[in-house]
Motif scaffolding. Sequence first.
Motif, short mmCIF file in Angstrom:
data_model
loop_
_atom_site.label_atom_id
_atom_site.label_comp_id
_atom_site.label_asym_id
_atom_site.label_seq_id
_atom_site.Cartn_x
_atom_site.Cartn_y
_atom_site.Cartn_z
N GLU A 1 -10.15 -4.19 8.38
CA GLU A 1 -10.11 -5.49 7.71
C GLU A 1 -11.30 -6.33 8.21
O GLU A 1 -11.50 -6.47 9.42
CB GLU A 1 -8.80 -6.21 8.01
CG GLU A 1 -7.56 -5.45 7.58
CD GLU A 1 -7.40 -5.38 6.07
OE1 GLU A 1 -8.12 -6.13 5.37
OE2 GLU A 1 -6.56 -4.60 5.59
N PRO B 1 0.83 -1.20 0.00
CA PRO B 1 0.00 0.00 0.00
C PRO B 1 0.87 1.25 0.00
O PRO B 1 2.00 1.25 0.47
CB PRO B 1 -0.80 -0.12 1.30
CG PRO B 1 -0.04 -1.10 2.15
CD PRO B 1 0.63 -2.01 1.20
N LYS C 1 -16.08 1.72 -0.79
CA LYS C 1 -14.88 2.52 -0.52
C LYS C 1 -15.24 3.66 0.43
O LYS C 1 -16.31 4.27 0.30
CB LYS C 1 -14.30 3.07 -1.82
CG LYS C 1 -13.01 3.86 -1.62
CD LYS C 1 -12.45 4.32 -2.97
CE LYS C 1 -11.16 5.10 -2.78
NZ LYS C 1 -10.60 5.57 -4.07
N ASP D 1 -12.23 -0.90 0.24
CA ASP D 1 -11.15 -0.06 0.77
C ASP D 1 -11.74 0.78 1.90
O ASP D 1 -12.39 1.80 1.67
CB ASP D 1 -10.61 0.84 -0.35
CG ASP D 1 -9.44 1.69 0.14
OD1 ASP D 1 -9.01 1.51 1.31
OD2 ASP D 1 -8.96 2.55 -0.63
N LEU D 2 -11.51 0.33 3.12
CA LEU D 2 -12.07 1.00 4.30
C LEU D 2 -10.96 1.69 5.08
O LEU D 2 -10.71 1.42 6.26
CB LEU D 2 -12.81 -0.02 5.17
CG LEU D 2 -13.89 -0.84 4.45
CD1 LEU D 2 -14.50 -1.86 5.39
CD2 LEU D 2 -14.97 0.09 3.88
N THR D 3 -10.24 2.59 4.39
CA THR D 3 -9.13 3.33 4.98
C THR D 3 -9.61 4.66 5.51
O THR D 3 -10.29 5.42 4.80
CB THR D 3 -8.01 3.55 3.94
OG1 THR D 3 -7.64 2.29 3.38
CG2 THR D 3 -6.79 4.20 4.59
N LEU E 1 -11.94 2.75 14.15
CA LEU E 1 -12.13 1.53 13.37
C LEU E 1 -13.17 0.62 14.02
O LEU E 1 -13.96 -0.04 13.33
CB LEU E 1 -10.80 0.79 13.23
CG LEU E 1 -9.77 1.43 12.29
CD1 LEU E 1 -8.47 0.64 12.32
CD2 LEU E 1 -10.29 1.50 10.86
N TRP F 1 -17.20 10.49 6.79
CA TRP F 1 -16.87 9.66 5.64
C TRP F 1 -18.17 9.18 4.99
O TRP F 1 -19.21 9.05 5.64
CB TRP F 1 -16.07 8.44 6.06
CG TRP F 1 -14.69 8.70 6.57
CD1 TRP F 1 -13.53 8.67 5.87
CD2 TRP F 1 -14.33 8.97 7.93
NE1 TRP F 1 -12.46 8.92 6.69
CE2 TRP F 1 -12.91 9.11 7.97
CE3 TRP F 1 -15.05 9.13 9.12
CZ2 TRP F 1 -12.21 9.39 9.13
CZ3 TRP F 1 -14.35 9.42 10.29
CH2 TRP F 1 -12.96 9.54 10.29
N CYS G 1 -1.23 4.20 7.36
CA CYS G 1 -2.65 4.48 7.43
C CYS G 1 -3.39 3.33 8.10
O CYS G 1 -2.91 2.20 8.17
CB CYS G 1 -3.21 4.71 6.02
SG CYS G 1 -2.64 6.26 5.27
N HIS G 2 -4.60 3.64 8.55
CA HIS G 2 -5.38 2.65 9.30
C HIS G 2 -6.57 2.20 8.46
O HIS G 2 -7.38 3.01 8.01
CB HIS G 2 -5.85 3.27 10.62
CG HIS G 2 -4.71 3.66 11.52
ND1 HIS G 2 -4.10 4.89 11.44
CD2 HIS G 2 -4.08 2.98 12.50
CE1 HIS G 2 -3.14 4.97 12.34
NE2 HIS G 2 -3.10 3.82 13.00
N LYS G 3 -6.65 0.89 8.28
CA LYS G 3 -7.67 0.31 7.40
C LYS G 3 -8.42 -0.78 8.14
O LYS G 3 -7.83 -1.57 8.87
CB LYS G 3 -6.99 -0.27 6.15
CG LYS G 3 -7.94 -0.87 5.14
CD LYS G 3 -7.17 -1.34 3.91
CE LYS G 3 -8.10 -1.92 2.86
NZ LYS G 3 -7.36 -2.38 1.67
#
Length: 568
Positions: free
Chosen positions: A47, A38, A189, A72-74, A92, A141, A43-45
Amino acid sequence: MEFKNSFLSRLFGGRPEEQEDLEEEELLDQPSEDAPPPENPACHKLELPREHSLFKLRSVYNEQSGWLPLPDLTLEGPGEPPLPEAEAQAELLRLKMLINATANKRFEALRAHRKEEGEFSLPDLDAQAVVFLSKDCLSAWLLIYPPVGDGRQVEWSDLDRTLAEQEVRCGIDEELLNAIPQDPERYFKLFPVARGTPPANGLDGRVVDMFPRTEERKLTIDENNRADYSDLHFIHNVEKGGVICRIIPPTDGIPGRTVQGKAVTAKNGKPAAAPKGRNTALSEDGRTLVSTIAGHVEFSGRSFQVKPVLDIPGNVDFSVGNINFLGDVCIHGDICSGFSVRAMGTITVDGVVEACTVEAGRDLIVARGVQGDNQAVIRAQRNIFAKYLENSCIYAKMDLETECIINCDVYCGGAVTVRTGHQSIIGGKVHAAHEVSAGVIGSRVGNRTDIVLGGQPCEEFDYELLTKEVQELQDTMESIDRQPDSPSKISHMGKLRMQLTLSRGRLEELQKEKLQQVLEGQDPGLRRMTCNTVFPGAVLTIDSVTHHFNDRLSPCAATLQEDGIHLI
């Protein structure tokens, strides 16, 4: 239609072998080991497991419309700095709860359209936008689920209406919002569409010092290895009204604003505590700390204080007399024989100290040296710095630094350093608690030079001095008691009794301190003698273990080992 039904049966529950086919298909969507890393690994994603409803919804859309990239859940958008770790993990977790609720609800809507076993149909569901708000409401978001069946693709109006329903009205990235409907990867996303304004806390007030808080006792050594004892600058003079330090006031905080338009309060800075001590005052505006007298600035623990400085432009002689002063004393000439100088602070002498008594409550600096004629008694409750010391009794509670010691009785509670100029210790006795470091110890003609390490030299000196003083007072009282009675005798005896009582009290205190230290078994610490050359006639004693030097030794380092004094 047969293929579609087969896919739906595997998705909503079918035969085990068909479920295995689905798992193989999903494995094809996973990035290979050779895939590029990546762009920003910091960055924080979020999962999610492959059996999550979000992946099942993606599989439905893939089947009816073509392939979509993995979700893509960043949290951080392109170019944005990573969030603090603790804050990111908390967000998160909240994001996962939102996706669990919305994805499960949408997937359950698909399951509800099951007509009969082995035969399914898809409902017509429009694309759905979901708003995720951070806990502090400073970020928003958008997550968009794709349409199902003949449902409508997402449009700008849908996004605008969804933000309005959540009252997101401030800090919206209009350019990003307009581009989302045309983005081919718009579904599954996370888009950071709005950022609020975080509050800016005010800065705390601070103090800007005009004078140092710590004293640097560093001698200036010239190219000939000679020290300039007149350049120590221990006394920091200030005039009456002079500025000691400046007080910088705190600043007010700047409120922030959430993406929903609500104000976020900010903390104002805390005012700095003014280090106000004796003989200092704050100015009317509170911005400066000034001296109320002319004197020497000193920082003591938590505050600046100004001590009066007695400045003697010439010699201490009959024109000046004996000096007893509560502050610092600066003498620009000599201290002549027969006079005494006592001060509670630091004593600085630009000239020579002759056969006299000098007692400093702090440091003693003698720029040209001491010529004691076996009568001078030099005492400092902290450090002594002198060009040379000759035929004197020297007492330094902490450290002593000089260029030469000749025929002196030295009592030092720390380290004796003779490493500039002549670098010689010749004759006399040097008793230091920890270390003696010199260039030369002894002389070619064999002068006896005693170096004693360990113990508590200053306390032992005080004890011997007080014991001698008590004995002399007793002898004097016995002598006066044999004289005929008279008013003067009675008055004199009263003063002697008072002085004897005080001396005995101090002697008892020293005895108790020595006993307490023995009981506590304090670690003596470093005890070492080092020199470039030691001549025969020198005698080293460390904790009652004695070594006589019968031969010249160059260089020499001596310490106490279990089997005695060890020479290197």
